[in-house]
Design an enzyme around this catalytic site. Structure first.
Site, PDB file in Angstrom:
ATOM      1  N   PHE A 110      40.105  40.506  30.628  1.00 19.39           N
ATOM      2  CA  PHE A 110      40.901  40.448  31.549  1.00 19.39           C
ATOM      3  C   PHE A 110      40.530  39.519  32.883  1.00 19.39           C
ATOM      4  O   PHE A 110      41.228  38.914  33.444  1.00 19.39           O
ATOM      5  CB  PHE A 110      41.361  41.800  32.323  1.00 19.39           C
ATOM      6  CG  PHE A 110      40.396  42.263  33.315  1.00 19.39           C
ATOM      7  CD1 PHE A 110      40.782  41.992  34.756  1.00 19.39           C
ATOM      8  CD2 PHE A 110      39.392  42.884  33.096  1.00 19.39           C
ATOM      9  CE1 PHE A 110      39.834  42.424  35.939  1.00 19.39           C
ATOM     10  CE2 PHE A 110      38.434  43.503  34.235  1.00 19.39           C
ATOM     11  CZ  PHE A 110      38.814  43.064  35.193  1.00 19.39           C
ATOM     12  N   LYS A 111      39.277  39.353  32.932  1.00 11.41           N
ATOM     13  CA  LYS A 111      38.716  38.339  33.923  1.00 11.41           C
ATOM     14  C   LYS A 111      39.202  37.006  33.594  1.00 11.41           C
ATOM     15  O   LYS A 111      39.146  36.189  34.459  1.00 11.41           O
ATOM     16  CB  LYS A 111      37.344  38.326  34.093  1.00 11.41           C
ATOM     17  CG  LYS A 111      36.310  39.735  34.018  1.00 11.41           C
ATOM     18  CD  LYS A 111      36.683  40.452  35.319  1.00 11.41           C
ATOM     19  CE  LYS A 111      36.131  41.944  35.590  1.00 11.41           C
ATOM     20  NZ  LYS A 111      34.713  41.745  35.744  1.00 11.41           N
ATOM     21  N   ASP A 112      39.479  36.592  32.455  1.00 14.07           N
ATOM     22  CA  ASP A 112      39.794  35.127  32.105  1.00 14.07           C
ATOM     23  C   ASP A 112      41.193  34.994  32.997  1.00 14.07           C
ATOM     24  O   ASP A 112      41.675  33.853  33.201  1.00 14.07           O
ATOM     25  CB  ASP A 112      40.293  35.089  30.836  1.00 14.07           C
ATOM     26  CG  ASP A 112      38.869  35.120  29.846  1.00 14.07           C
ATOM     27  OD1 ASP A 112      38.204  34.596  30.372  1.00 14.07           O
ATOM     28  OD2 ASP A 112      39.096  35.460  28.640  1.00 14.07           O
ATOM     29  N   LEU A 115      39.782  33.701  36.292  1.00 11.53           N
ATOM     30  CA  LEU A 115      38.802  32.795  36.112  1.00 11.53           C
ATOM     31  C   LEU A 115      39.315  31.397  35.648  1.00 11.53           C
ATOM     32  O   LEU A 115      38.643  30.361  35.713  1.00 11.53           O
ATOM     33  CB  LEU A 115      37.659  33.293  35.851  1.00 11.53           C
ATOM     34  CG  LEU A 115      36.951  34.221  36.850  1.00 11.53           C
ATOM     35  CD1 LEU A 115      35.980  35.154  36.400  1.00 11.53           C
ATOM     36  CD2 LEU A 115      36.516  33.535  37.839  1.00 11.53           C
ATOM     37  N   THR A 143      32.751  39.269  33.939  1.00 12.83           N
ATOM     38  CA  THR A 143      33.067  38.302  35.006  1.00 12.83           C
ATOM     39  C   THR A 143      32.166  36.963  34.549  1.00 12.83           C
ATOM     40  O   THR A 143      32.679  35.876  34.661  1.00 12.83           O
ATOM     41  CB  THR A 143      32.750  38.995  36.275  1.00 12.83           C
ATOM     42  OG1 THR A 143      33.600  39.752  36.818  1.00 12.83           O
ATOM     43  CG2 THR A 143      32.549  37.727  37.560  1.00 12.83           C
TER      44      THR A 143
END
Length: 467
Positions: A110-112, A115, A143
């Site tokens: 989900f960090k994509d 980021l 992350t």
């Protein structure tokens, strides 16, 4: 839109300054001076938008006029062109449970979502305003790789990512250490994620060092991370509600550093019809205990679990929530944080605790329960949950109208998946062949001095001796 520090020690700054500052110079976290309010007519209009169109609408009030709308649109389009699913964050159903899949980006986590956007935003601002940026971040698993993939090969940016040696999954480690671009620097520290995070905070709080070495943040202390993650709460609601503002939806959020669930809290404060936000933790249950008791108390140790991205004691974004819980009383925030620093504990008044209980539910899920949830969901539907997502599904229980956030692809945690269902999850293309690739990583003691020295030497060499 102006941004303030949770600790009250800076003059208001604009969006781009907030992004580049990362951690406020007084040690606090940046928050918007005002939260935009979305009316029911706007909610209806937004409910049918494509993800990219929705992101533009959600972000615009927070960005203001600092980035022209056409430029912001281009940044958003470029950021989500890297996702493998046309909806970016689709909602699917498995065994009667709605699951918001957040793992279709380049690192399958989900960090994509945040980021990929933040990396492009950094690059755009540096190209516009000049200068360079040295990103320093800590990761409990996802992350780091998402940040690295967001800025790899970008001019004017160097990135240093700290991860706790031996405390991330093998695939997570390889996703970071196999990226050999010259601007990528992986640091394995001999300690826990909390140790790594404390080192990063100490570097940012050393203002002369931060300024001299032009440090920037990609952890969820950076406001742009929270803003980008807010979008998928609106998107999921639109796909489920049909645009009916009377339709309330709950979300179960696997939670470690409090950034993802804080994004949901922000969406609710903006006017999204959210019923309950369910904080789902593992054995490291400091946030669950806080919701139930009003006391935020650090335990004796950080436990290693099957959901390692949540193996955290001190949740960075919790300070943002405290700020809003106390109606922007920065003196009170400073006092509470001083208590936490001195005693490992802070406690809020009963009337504040009642507000917490109105904002959140919280459930802690054990490793055996996590495995049982993976097993049960697969047996009933054939769908494979990653262990973090399983924590969220288990925490949701049999509540109606809950969307469970799927924070990572299950193939990133195949040891847990195999223990649960007897076989591995098939890897998406982005994860194949990682274990055979060349790696590059430096190993350091988990001390501020060791990391600071490494940065000084590395950046000095890159600058020809003049950092």
């Amino acid at each position: 839109m102006h941004y303030l520090s949770t600790r009250g020690g800076i003059a208001p700054v604009g969006f781009t300054d907030a992004v580049m500052m990362g951690l406020a110079t007084d040690g606090g976290l940046l928050v918007p001076a005002d939260i935009p309010q979305i009316d029911t007519g706007t909610l209806r209009a937004w409910s049918g938008l494509r993800f990219q169109e929705l992101a533009l609408e959600v972000m615009t009030p927070f960005v203001g006029e600092e980035i022209p709308r056409a430029d912001l649109r281009a940044l958003i389009d470029a950021s989500y062109a890297t996702f493998s699913h046309p909806e970016v964050t689709p909602v699917v159903e498995a065994d009667g449970v709605r699951i918001l899949e957040l793992f279709h980006g380049p690192t399958a986590a989900f960090k994509d979502v945040a980021l990929q956007f933040l990396g492009n935003l950094f690059e755009s601002l540096l190209a516009r305003d000049g200068g360079s940026l040295n990103i320093v971040g800590a990761t409990s698993g996802d992350t780091g790789s998402a940040a690295i993939y967001g800025v790899r090969g970008k001019q004017r940016i160097q990135i240093f990512i700290l991860h706790p040696k031996g405390r991330v999954s093998p695939i997570q480690e390889r996703q970071m250490t196999t990226v050999l671009d010259a601007n990528v620097h992986n640091l394995a520290v001999r300690g826990t994620f909390d140790d790594a995070q404390n080192i990063v905070k100490a570097l940012f709080n050393d203002l002369p060092f931060k300024s001299a070495y032009r440090l920037g943040a990609v952890n969820s202390i950076n406001w742009a991370r929270i803003l980008a993650q807010t979008v998928y709460y609106f998107y999921a609601w639109g796909r489920i509600s049909g645009g009916d503002p009377a339709r309330r939806v709950s979300f179960a959020v696997p939670t470690g550093n409090f950034g993802d669930v804080f994004a949901g809290y922000l969406a609710k404060r903006m006017g999204l019809p959210i019923d309950r936000l369910i904080i789902a933790t593992n054995r490291n249950d400091i946030l669950t205990r806080f919701v139930h008791t009003g006391a935020y108390a650090v335990g004796d140790e950080v436990y290693q679990t099957l959901s390692p991205a949540m193996d955290i004691q001190i949740a960075s974004n919790f300070e943002r929530y405290l700020y809003f819980l106390h109606d922007g009383d920065t003196a009170r925030i400073r006092a509470l944080l001083a208590d936490l620093q001195a005693t490992g504990r802070l406690e809020i008044e009963p009337e504040r605790q009642a507000r917490v209980r109105s904002d959140f539910d919280a459930v802690a899920v054990s490793d055996p329960e996590t495995l049982e949830q993976i097993r049960a969901t697969h047996a009933a539907s054939g769908y494979i949950l990653c262990p973090h997502t399983a924590v969220g599904v288990r925490a949701a229980g049999d509540r109606d109208g809950v969307v469970c956030l799927a924070t990572a692809h299950p193939a990133k945690f195949n040891e847990a998946v195999t223990a649960a269902i007897g076989r591995e999850a098939a890897a998406p293309p982005s994860l194949r062949g990682l274990m055979e690739k060349e790696v590059r990583c430096a190993e350091l003691e988990a001390t501020v001095g060791a990391v600071k020295s490494h940065l000084e030497v590395t950046l000095g060499a890159l600058a020809g001796g003049d950092a």
